[in-house]
Design an enzyme around this catalytic site. Structure first.
Site, PDB file in Angstrom:
ATOM      1  N   GLU A 278      -5.462  -8.360  -0.887  1.00  0.00           N
ATOM      2  CA  GLU A 278      -6.156  -8.162   0.386  1.00  0.00           C
ATOM      3  C   GLU A 278      -7.613  -7.863   0.108  1.00  0.00           C
ATOM      4  OE1 GLU A 278      -4.694  -5.474   3.410  1.00  0.00           O
ATOM      5  OE2 GLU A 278      -2.622  -5.869   2.800  1.00  0.00           O
TER       6      GLU A 278
ATOM      7  N   GLU B   9       0.819  -1.227   0.000  1.00  0.00           N
ATOM      8  CA  GLU B   9       0.000   0.000   0.000  1.00  0.00           C
ATOM      9  C   GLU B   9       0.850   1.273   0.000  1.00  0.00           C
ATOM     10  OE1 GLU B   9      -2.754  -0.431   3.278  1.00  0.00           O
ATOM     11  OE2 GLU B   9      -4.091  -1.608   2.039  1.00  0.00           O
TER      12      GLU B   9
END
Ligand code: BG6
Length: 483
Positions: free
Chosen positions: A380, A187
């Site tokens: 995810e 991320e």
């Protein structure tokens, strides 16, 4: 259309939230080891992952008193054999995990890694391969050795590029023959939402404005990622390397053009690190934003060439919820741990107020497929919920099954639309410490870990109902999503 034969079904974890064993084998501390769980009755409502320098110093002072849940994780360090056997029982094809930089290089500056740490990851990879599970490894899932934060203000300094590439070259040379799929940064865009978590930054300490400090640090991360990718392509030709962003699909609050424009601008920011990592250059919109807002980046020497030479092989995303954007600056309310925005009246929310939006996943996949034309890995996704362990050791998590079933259906629909999705690894496949709240009670797993927010419990593992359901899904290669 069905899921491709070689679709990579699995689950995801990170070292800081799952591994534990923080003081074993000479491991150094990471900056996540100093994020403190804010207790229920604590009057300090400060968001736990936004640590200021003042808080950090206080945390160091109370080293043995405060609740530092990341240090415990779920004790994977001691239980990896049992855990990988459970993943194998579900039929996992891949297992996403991260390597703890400070387990190998305690201060981040050593030339040689610690033997124990090196051996630990070999053992884990060996155990995965025993069951035909392909590891998917994130090189950095937020955490940096704490001395890099103290001495350099984390990623604000270009020195981090040097230390990081030393670490990643070691990983490639040592483990590439055992690991086919890699992600450089978890991320990478989250630094724009949480500068301590994503960048190891004390923005208040910098001479730059907060925004400039963050974008300077992000620039260094993008360079470090590109140099790593280049090294991969030259030295590990059998491996594939991807980037990763927290993907937020943004919807306009109304069809008023001002709202639509504000949404587009948010999307440009959400996408921009991926634009750089996939296309090899900064989008003009961002460079213009820098100019207009007096953000002066010290660009790394030859950065344009470095970025072009370090383009990733696949794109990966986390996807949890969508956001609603209004042009009206006052119209902001929190959704989720990280992002402040408007909630969506058409969607149900989780116990932590994250909007549940499987169709948003289909929209996102289509959007990214058209924008980049690269394989997409969903690394995810999942539902953070309160689970109850029954006296007979069962956990009835029908809500999670429903959530996952709808999201997997959305992936199937996206495949039908023509998207090239190569894998799906739901988050926290075995319960682990939640990142945003530093707590165990927000659970994502197929496997329940008997531990509470304070670290009490046996840490024994229990199969939830979703465990058997996901096993069936994998076994049918996504054909049987029945609940
Ligand atoms: C992602 C992170 O943003 O979201 C994970 O990569 C994190 O580290 C996950 O755990 C879920 O967020 P949370 O706050 O529910 O743990």
């Amino acid at each position: 259309m069905s899921f491709p034969k070689n679709f990579l079904w699995g689950g995801a974890t990170s070292a800081s939230q799952y591994e534990g064993g923080y003081a074993i084998g000479g491991r150094g501390k990471s900056h996540l080891d100093y994020i403190r769980r804010v207790e229920k009755d604590d009057t300090d409502k400060t968001f736990p992952i936004n640590v200021t320098e003042e808080m950090y110093n206080d945390h160091k002072l109370h080293e043995n008193e405060y609740n530092f849940a990341f240090r415990r994780g779920s004790d994977f360090y001691n239980r990896y054999k049992e855990d990988i056997a459970l993943l194998a029982e579900m039929g996992f094809k891949t297992f996403r995990m991260s390597i703890s930089w400070s387990r190998l290089f305690p201060t981040g500056k050593e030339k040689e890694p610690l033997k124990d740490g090196v051996e630990f990851y070999h053992n884990v990879f060996r155990e995965c391969h025993k069951y035909g599970i392909e590891p998917l490894v994130t090189m950095i899932h937020y955490e940096i050795p704490v001395s890099l934060l103290e001495e350099y203000n984390g990623w604000e300094s270009p020195k981090l590029i040097e230390f990081f590439t030393h670490y990643t070259k070691f990983l490639i040379d040592e483990y590439a023959h055992e690991v086919k799929y890699w992600i450089t940064f978890n991320e990478i865009n989250m630094i724009m939402n949480s500068s301590y978590l994503g960048g190891g930054l004390f923005v208040e300490k910098s001479k730059r404005s907060n925004e400039e400090c963050i974008h300077q640090a992000l620039h260094h991360q993008l360079i470090a990622s590109a140099l790593t990718v280049k090294y991969f392509h030259e030295h590990a030709k059998e491996s594939y390397v991807g980037n990763m962003i927290a993907r937020l699909q943004n919807y306009p609050y109304t069809c008023k053009p001002e709202d639509v424009l504000a949404t587009q601008q948010q999307n440009q920011f959400n996408y921009f690190p991926t634009d750089v990592q996939a296309k090899g250059f900064y989008p003009k919109s961002i460079l213009n934003y820098y100019k207009k807002n007096n953000i002066n980046i010290d660009y790394y020497p030859d950065y344009e060439k470095i970025l072009l030479e370090g383009k990733v092989d696949f794109i990966s995303i986390s996807y949890y919820h969508t956001a609603v954007i209004s042009n009206d600056k006052d119209k902001k309310e929190p959704i989720g741990a990280f992002i402040r925005n408007l909630s969506n009246p058409y969607l149900k929310k989780t116990d932590w107020d994250w909007c549940i939006d499987p169709i948003g996943l289909r929209i996102t996949l289509n959007d990214m497929n058209d924008r980049y034309g690269l394989p997409i890995f969903i690394v995810e996704n999942g539902l953070g919920a309160h689970d109850k362990l029954e006296t007979d050791g069962s956990v009835h998590d029908a809500y999670r099954i429903e959530y996952l079933s709808k999201h997997i259906q959305a992936i199937k629909d996206a495949l039908n639309d023509g998207c090239n999705v190569i894998g799906y690894t739901p988050w926290g496949c075995i319960d682990l410490v939640s990142c945003g709240n530093c707590q165990m009670t927000k659970r994502y797993g197929f496997v329940y870990v008997d531990a509470d927010d304070e670290g009490n419990g046996t840490y024994n593992r229990y199969r939830k109902d979703s465990f058997y359901w996901y096993k069936k899904v994998i076994n049918s290669n996504g054909e049987d999503l029945s609940i």
